[in-house]
Design an enzyme around this catalytic site. Structure first.
Site: not given
Lengths: 408, 408
Positions: A274, A295, A401
């Site tokens: 950010e 793995h 948003k």
């Protein structure tokens, strides 16, 4: 300083570093001058209001007496810091015994997640802590009302004594709700952004409830604030990151070997992504949990596209161990096996030519963690400013948003 | 086919795709010819030995009668598939009620993790399922012996009836232990590698114990095996991935909006990273958990360095919901808010020019999940072969293990 950082395997030369020193010096100066907006966290551990510290500690005691579980409702910067510290200190066996359980809600919008959480809370005696800098976060707003209803059903009118709010100064939204209902309300400083708020009340209150020694955490940050002011070797991590990006390393992988450190790497992801990810800039941060991810991602780290560098955070001494009682590793502790895997991977990746940053923590505790938090925050500012972006804004996060509003 | 895939926003043109079709056709032919080593998973859902299926189902019934919790000991390909399916089907509310709890051990070497797991197991009636293709995995070997001791202390000599092994044909190591102790032993086929073993006994036995309908899972894979043989549009995801990599997209971010899908993205990470990440090749896979990660990685996805593309896996219908009982979202369900956030983010990222792959699943269940598993496995082979690497080997993963031996 209670951790070491080895930058000798990044492939960046002393001359390359030197070229950036002038810029870095002026960044540090600007940071300390207080001229950057939202850089209030810089001086926070040096000049923290001791009346506020006392109020936080007293409220934490009050909460611990009232209930056995604190539900923190918050998302992003409003919970990642608290979770990072609580998990890391718990995993290091350092949580004080009078701490109570702290659980997190509103960290996503999944009904299944919240139904499972509610099941877990059945029979528990709970308090709420609602954290939102803006006071308008959708997740926090929605989940708060769901839990408010649970609290009123469970505690009738006395529910108000069990709800605590931490918001910014902006009026309206959740802050207004807190005032209307008469909840105890803490106010976050205007000059600290969400992702830098871990050492403010937003992080400190939940941590103190969980049994974290928040004064030691602040002391750690304080010593780092002092050290980083004059030690330019400490600033080299930030410069290395910038130069590695310039050389085509698009991704920084943060490797830890204890699941209890996962929250810390999640916090790092927000801090870096950010702060830097704007104007087409930034290093994409990735959290890897070893040895499991050896793995799954190990093949790529060893032989794959050379688009990344590794930052390993190793804890040398572990307070816990389990002896293997048979077979090939008879008599060896899991902790020693874990250390051997970490050393093996480090050597193998070094040999493969992966640029490596190695941070070594002899023993994890609040004091060291405070140092690490402050260290990464400052390093992030150095890299972001060298990239030419503002480490303290987030112009892009509002975009989804506003798009979201079309659908709800 | 019970999901849709939208490839219209990747920025790859029809002409660019067309250029690769000849190569893709020969990859599909080679894959189906059985000429590739370790490609046994391709025909697995079409020709699965029904006696084996019956044995798995009977053993699952036996385990469910004997205990209330199955502890699976395995790492990487020996647990990621089972965990992915169990979590996804559980999160979709589709687990059969007679399933029992399945927990995972040996997924790392942390003593703290295993001590916490042991606490969780106190008072539980348990069986073990030890999974290791090689039979020599360090984590599995060490943690098996820790649990063997617990089992002998808890069940005396009858502990042997409560331990199940699944290994490859390679003698020695854990396979020898199973034979010596007389445990019930399942043998994985030689021609299926660990990360492609989810639909073999390695995945199926733990899933069946948890209450997953493994026959439906196989049926889903079977229909996809049939479809992908002739439908070249289905192969376009694999080609798109290759071309996006060629255009400088170093990272693929897998986005999901339900925490129950996190295991599936973890499984995807291993599948892609280990299949492609060799000879300096591969797309670095990253799992993002929304909406939480919109508040930490969202800024970067919107405005950061354009080094990635997004693959969104959306589930449209959710069996669970919680109504918000007040405030700004009064009367709206969390599920609707979650969908709105997903749509908002998709539109915002589209607008920002992020290459997007959008997979939409109307309802999640075993049948669709089987399709998705097979679809991703085949797509991975297409991309890897276009990159010029062998999707079925993993020459790099042994490197850290040999380095590790110096320290233990």
């Amino acid at each position: 300083m209670d951790f070491t950082i080895d930058l000798s395997n990044t492939g960046i030369t002393a001359d390359e570093l030197k070229e950036q020193k002038e810029d870095t010096a002026s960044i540090m100066e600007a940071l300390w001058s207080g001229k950057m907006d939202l850089s209030g966290w810089v001086k926070l551990p040096l000049y923290f209001d001791q009346r506020k510290m006392r109020a936080i500690l007293e409220t934490a005691e009050e909460i611990k007496k009232k209930c056995d579980t604190l539900v923190v409702i918050g998302i992003g910067g409003s919970y990642l810091g608290a979770k990072a510290v609580i998990d890391a200190i718990g995993g290091a066996g350092q949580l004080k015994h009078d701490g109570i359980e702290v659980l997190f809600a509103g960290t996503n919008l999944s009904p299944a997640y919240h139904l499972e959480l509610m099941q877990k809370l059945e029979g528990k005696d709970i308090c709420l802590c609602v954290v939102s800098k803006s006071g308008t976060t959708a997740e926090t707003e929605a989940v708060y009302h769901i839990f408010k209803k649970i609290m009123t059903e469970k505690y009738d009118t006395s529910f108000r004594d069990r709800i605590y709010f931490i918001t910014g100064t902006g009026e309206g939204g959740l802050r207004e709700e807190a005032k209307t209902e008469g909840y105890k309300l803490f106010t976050m400083p205007d000059d600290i952004g969400g992702r830098y708020s871990v050492l403010s009340e937003a992080g400190l209150l939940p941590m103190a409830v969980a049994g974290v020694n928040i004064k030691d955490l602040h002391r750690g940050a304080e010593i780092m604030a002092t050290d980083m002011g004059w030690d330019d070797v400490l600033q080299d991590y930030g410069i290395n990151r910038y130069l590695l990006k310039e050389k085509g390393k698009a991704v920084e992988t943060f490797l830890t070997y204890e699941p209890s450190m996962h929250g810390f790497t999640e916090w790092l992801r927000q801090l870096f992504a950010e702060s830097e990810g704007k104007a087409g800039q930034g290093i994409l941060p990735m959290a890897l949990d070893m040895t499991g991810d050896l793995h799954s991602m190990g093949q790529f780290l060893q032989d794959g596209a050379p688009v990344f560098f590794e930052t390993v955070i190793d804890i040398e001494e572990n307070p816990f161990d389990i002896m293997v009682p048979g077979g090939k590793y008879d008599g060896v502790g899991l902790a020693a096996l874990n250390r051997a895997a970490a050393k093996g991977a480090l050597d193998a990746h070094k040999e493969a030519g992966v640029p490596l940053v190695h941070i070594s923590v002899p023993v994890m505790n609040e004091y060291v963690l405070g140092q690490l938090i402050y260290y990464f925050e400052t390093s992030c500012v150095i890299t972001a400013r060298l990239m030419g972006v503002d480490p303290f804004d987030q112009p892009g996060v509002e975009r989804y948003k506003s798009e979201m509003k079309k659908f709800v």
